[in-house]
Motif scaffolding. Structure first.
Motif, PDB file in Angstrom:
ATOM      1  N   ALA A   1       0.501   6.377  -7.114  1.00  0.00           N
ATOM      2  CA  ALA A   1      -0.696   7.140  -7.486  1.00  0.00           C
ATOM      3  C   ALA A   1      -0.389   8.626  -7.653  1.00  0.00           C
ATOM      4  N   ASN A   2       0.628   9.106  -6.956  1.00  0.00           N
ATOM      5  CA  ASN A   2       0.980  10.526  -7.034  1.00  0.00           C
ATOM      6  C   ASN A   2       2.093  10.824  -8.023  1.00  0.00           C
TER       7      ASN A   2
ATOM      8  N   LEU B   1       1.926   1.725  -3.492  1.00  0.00           N
ATOM      9  CA  LEU B   1       0.793   2.063  -4.356  1.00  0.00           C
ATOM     10  C   LEU B   1       0.364   3.515  -4.162  1.00  0.00           C
ATOM     11  N   ASP B   2       0.402   3.979  -2.923  1.00  0.00           N
ATOM     12  CA  ASP B   2       0.062   5.381  -2.651  1.00  0.00           C
ATOM     13  C   ASP B   2       1.064   6.315  -3.326  1.00  0.00           C
ATOM     14  N   ARG B   3       2.353   5.973  -3.257  1.00  0.00           N
ATOM     15  CA  ARG B   3       3.378   6.810  -3.896  1.00  0.00           C
ATOM     16  C   ARG B   3       3.207   6.809  -5.408  1.00  0.00           C
TER      17      ARG B   3
ATOM     18  N   GLN C   1       0.797  -1.221   0.000  1.00  0.00           N
ATOM     19  CA  GLN C   1       0.000   0.000   0.000  1.00  0.00           C
ATOM     20  C   GLN C   1       0.831   1.273   0.000  1.00  0.00           C
ATOM     21  N   PRO C   2       1.881   1.399   0.831  1.00  0.00           N
ATOM     22  CA  PRO C   2       2.673   2.644   0.728  1.00  0.00           C
ATOM     23  C   PRO C   2       3.235   2.857  -0.678  1.00  0.00           C
TER      24      PRO C   2
END
Length: 150
Positions: free
Chosen positions: A24-25, A20-22, A17-18
């Motif tokens: 996404a940005n 994937l979050d990075r 998840q971390p």
């Protein structure tokens, strides 16, 4: 019927998840994004298989051609050149007759091996799940007209 995922096999040794979050940005979906362009260079089956093969040590062209079933000479040369150009592999030429050329991973290429190994393990662990899902989809009456225009 959904594919049967064994929870213990699906466990990851990292937290996605971390990452994937990075991602996404980062704008990775935009073709002008440098990250997108790098993925284009490394995310094809031949590149992945070449990297896998070179994790075993230095190899000659003929060794790679023999080990990577189905790759054409043109595709092997093209991918080796792209990997060398990207700094992932190095080519060492020996002044013999005929010339001998060895390919090996650079430090950058070695850093790519583990993420690709995780992808390879995932693929191998989920062969039955993908096969079941494919059969279910192909045998579904709706699958035949799914892509036809309405």
């Amino acid at each position: 019927m959904a594919p049967n995922l064994n929870a213990s096999e699906a466990e990851l040794s990292y937290l996605p998840q971390p990452a994937l979050d990075r991602i996404a940005n980062m704008g990775i979906f935009d073709t002008s994004c440098e990250g997108h362009q790098i993925l284009e260079k490394i995310a094809n089956k031949w590149t992945i298989l070449i990297i896998y093969a070179l994790t075993q040590g230095k190899k000659r062209y003929s060794d790679l051609k023999q080990q990577i079933a189905g790759i054409s000479p043109k595709m092997l040369v093209q991918n080796l050149r792209n990997l060398e150009r990207s700094g992932l592999i190095e080519r060492e030429v020996f002044p013999t007759v005929p010339p001998r050329v060895d390919y090996s991973l650079t430090a950058l290429g070695e850093s790519l091996a583990e993420p690709l190994a995780i992808l390879g393990e995932w693929a191998y662990q989920h062969i039955p799940d993908i096969n079941v899902a494919t059969k279910l989809y192909d045998n579904s009456p709706k699958s035949e007209d799914f892509w036809e225009p309405k």
